[in-house]
Write an enzyme that holds these catalytic residues in place. Structure first.
Site, PDB file in Angstrom:
ATOM      1  N   HIS A  74       0.837  -1.222   0.000  1.00 43.69           N
ATOM      2  CA  HIS A  74       0.000   0.000   0.000  1.00 43.69           C
ATOM      3  C   HIS A  74       0.869   1.269   0.000  1.00 43.69           C
ATOM      4  O   HIS A  74       0.439   2.310   0.472  1.00 43.69           O
ATOM      5  CB  HIS A  74      -0.941   0.046   1.205  1.00 43.69           C
TER       6      HIS A  74
ATOM      7  N   SER B 252      14.026  22.335 -15.706  1.00 42.55           N
ATOM      8  CA  SER B 252      12.798  23.100 -15.953  1.00 42.55           C
ATOM      9  C   SER B 252      13.187  24.432 -16.576  1.00 42.55           C
ATOM     10  O   SER B 252      14.217  25.011 -16.219  1.00 42.55           O
ATOM     11  CB  SER B 252      12.070  23.325 -14.629  1.00 42.55           C
TER      12      SER B 252
ATOM     13  N   LYS C 171      15.390  22.439 -10.544  1.00 47.25           N
ATOM     14  CA  LYS C 171      14.746  21.164 -10.829  1.00 47.25           C
ATOM     15  C   LYS C 171      15.629  20.172 -11.583  1.00 47.25           C
ATOM     16  O   LYS C 171      16.401  20.541 -12.444  1.00 47.25           O
ATOM     17  CB  LYS C 171      13.485  21.404 -11.664  1.00 47.25           C
TER      18      LYS C 171
ATOM     19  N   GLU D 220       9.193   9.136 -16.538  1.00 46.82           N
ATOM     20  CA  GLU D 220       7.797   9.558 -16.747  1.00 46.82           C
ATOM     21  C   GLU D 220       7.329   9.245 -18.167  1.00 46.82           C
ATOM     22  O   GLU D 220       6.200   8.827 -18.394  1.00 46.82           O
ATOM     23  CB  GLU D 220       7.659  11.058 -16.489  1.00 46.82           C
TER      24      GLU D 220
END
Ligand code: ARG
Length: 463
Positions: free
Chosen positions: A158, A279, A285, A292
């Site tokens: 979980h 970024s 970043k 992704e």
């Protein structure tokens, strides 16, 4: 100028321009060019064998097809015309070069049995290279699993800290999934490995073509048994797409973990600069875009599987033009999985773990609570009672803002007299790991056994 169609005779009007755009498939099926040339060659040989071509005609056609293979390898741009598909393109080129004998090449053959034979050859090669990619990924993961075989890491259910495990064990879990992907690709290969040429448009051919010899020339293992099934069947593509989908699901789940574990908020590991991006706005970043993107592309591959299922659903026997859509899905999925596997493997090589953060993470979430209960079981407390007592101990520790091992023996004994001094030895992370000593579990020696077995299963490293 419009290229002459391979079916123009009974038509008085040209196909509407938009209808042409809808129906012409050369842009996509030009990927089959070398398979189409090989299939034509095998067919021409079969025609000659049955004396439907003279020796001279056969020679002219085979020489021309061989020459085209060379030219397409060198550069193809000038060779493609305004053709409907790759089959009409090759027939046009052969006819332009050989004259009337070129027009004999399609004797006893239909684009229906041809396209599926081409596509089966493409699928077999693609599966072979996908298997190779998965193998390389497994080798990389095996190296990482060996490197991290004794690093204690939080195991989750979980996505809540569950029990300590070895990072090597975690990585070996993915290796198992990828082994099953190889198995599925191999099974899909077997389904694809059937020669359909000779099935004609749907009923077979009139020319007594030796189908076994065609199949042997093209390297297939068996012949399709029913011409109607042969031209209408796309199961092997579905099986390939299904295997591709499952493989992408594995990559996607792994990517999800990489995205999470590399977030500065979690910080358990870092990715190399060559597999992250910045970024345009936020200078600090370092984003895990590659992970992704692979996770994102998984949707595309799932869609290909579902797309083809939807195309096939409700199609009557035998060939229907709807089937032309199969290749769009197949090509895109195969290429996407191939690139994803490759990038994923390279990205994995750049992963570096942050042992300090991992240790801190282990301290959160009372991962040794189950071992605490198991300790009580050893003291003859029935498991259900042990579970209850441990729950009380954990609650107490949470209230005191302490780890279990930070509680004193007096505090423990105020909850249960069955807890003795030796409890502290039982609830270390190392003890927890060591205690999981059944086959397939996370104990140090069990992970060694897994790695040893993997060394034997990774047969491709041996040559
Ligand atoms: N481009 C077609 C396909 O991919 C080739 C077969 C065409 N057959 C036909 N009867 N129009 O399916």
């Amino acid at each position: 100028m419009t290229t002459k169609k391979v079916w123009g005779g009974r038509f008085e009007k040209e196909l509407d321009d938009d209808a042409k755009t809808l129906s012409y498939s050369l842009e996509s099926d030009k990927k089959l060019v070398f398979y189409d040339l090989a299939v034509n060659k095998a067919h021409v040989n079969a025609l000659y064998q049955q004396k439907h071509l003279t020796e001279q005609e056969h020679h002219a056609l085979v020489t021309c097809l061989d020459q085209l293979v060379k030219e397409f390898k060198e550069q193809s741009s000038g060779l493609y015309g305004n053709d409907e598909d790759i089959h009409s393109c090759i027939e046009r080129l052969v006819t332009e070069r050989c004259g009337d004998v070129g027009k004999k090449m399609h004797t006893g053959k239909s684009r229906n049995d041809q396209v599926i034979t081409d596509t089966r050859l493409y699928t077999k090669d693609s599966l072979t290279s996908l298997i190779q990619e998965v193998r390389e990924l497994i080798s990389t993961l095996y190296e990482k699993a060996t490197e991290y075989k004794s690093v204690i890491f939080p195991g989750f259910t979980h996505f809540q800290p569950a029990q300590p495990i070895l990072l090597g064990h975690h990585l070996c879990a993915y290796i198992e999934k990828f082994f099953r992907d190889i198995h599925r690709f191999e099974e899909a290969f077997k389904t694809a490995d059937v020669c359909c040429l000779g099935s004609g448009a749907m009923a077979g051919n009139n020319y007594k073509l030796d189908r076994q010899s065609i199949s042997d020339q093209l390297g297939f293992s068996s012949l399709s048994r029913n011409s109607m099934d042969a031209v209408s069947d796309r199961d092997f593509i579905l099986e390939t797409l299904s295997a591709c989908s499952i493989c992408m699901t594995h990559l996607s789940r792994f990517c999800e973990e990489i995205v999470t574990f590399t977030s500065p908020i979690v910080g358990l590991m870092n990715l190399g600069d060559d597999f992250t991006t910045g970024s345009s706005l936020m200078p600090q970043k370092k984003n895990p875009d590659v992970a992704e993107l692979i996770r994102g592309k998984t949707g595309r591959v799932h869609a290909a599987f579902l797309g083809l299922q939807t195309t096939l659903k409700g199609l009557p026997l035998t060939y229907n033009r709807d089937l032309q859509e199969d290749k769009v899905y197949l090509f895109d999925a195969v290429e996407t999985v191939h690139l994803s596997l490759k990038c994923f493997r390279k990205m994995c090589k750049t992963i570096e773990i942050n042992e300090g953060a991992i240790h801190k993470a282990l301290e959160k979430g009372y991962g040794v609570a189950t071992d605490f209960a198991d300790y009580l079981v050893e003291k003859n407390v029935p498991f259900r009672d042990a579970h209850e007592i441990t729950g009380q101990v954990v609650l107490y520790a949470i209230q005191q803002q302490k780890q279990l091992h930070e509680l004193s023996i007096e505090e423990f004994q105020s909850i249960s007299k069955d807890i003795k001094e030796d409890v502290f030895k039982a609830i270390t992370f190392e003890a927890s790991i060591k205690a999981k000593n059944s086959y397939g579990a996370t104990a140090y020696n069990q992970v060694e056994i897994q790695l040893d077995e993997l060394k034997r299963r990774i047969t491709w490293n041996n040559h």
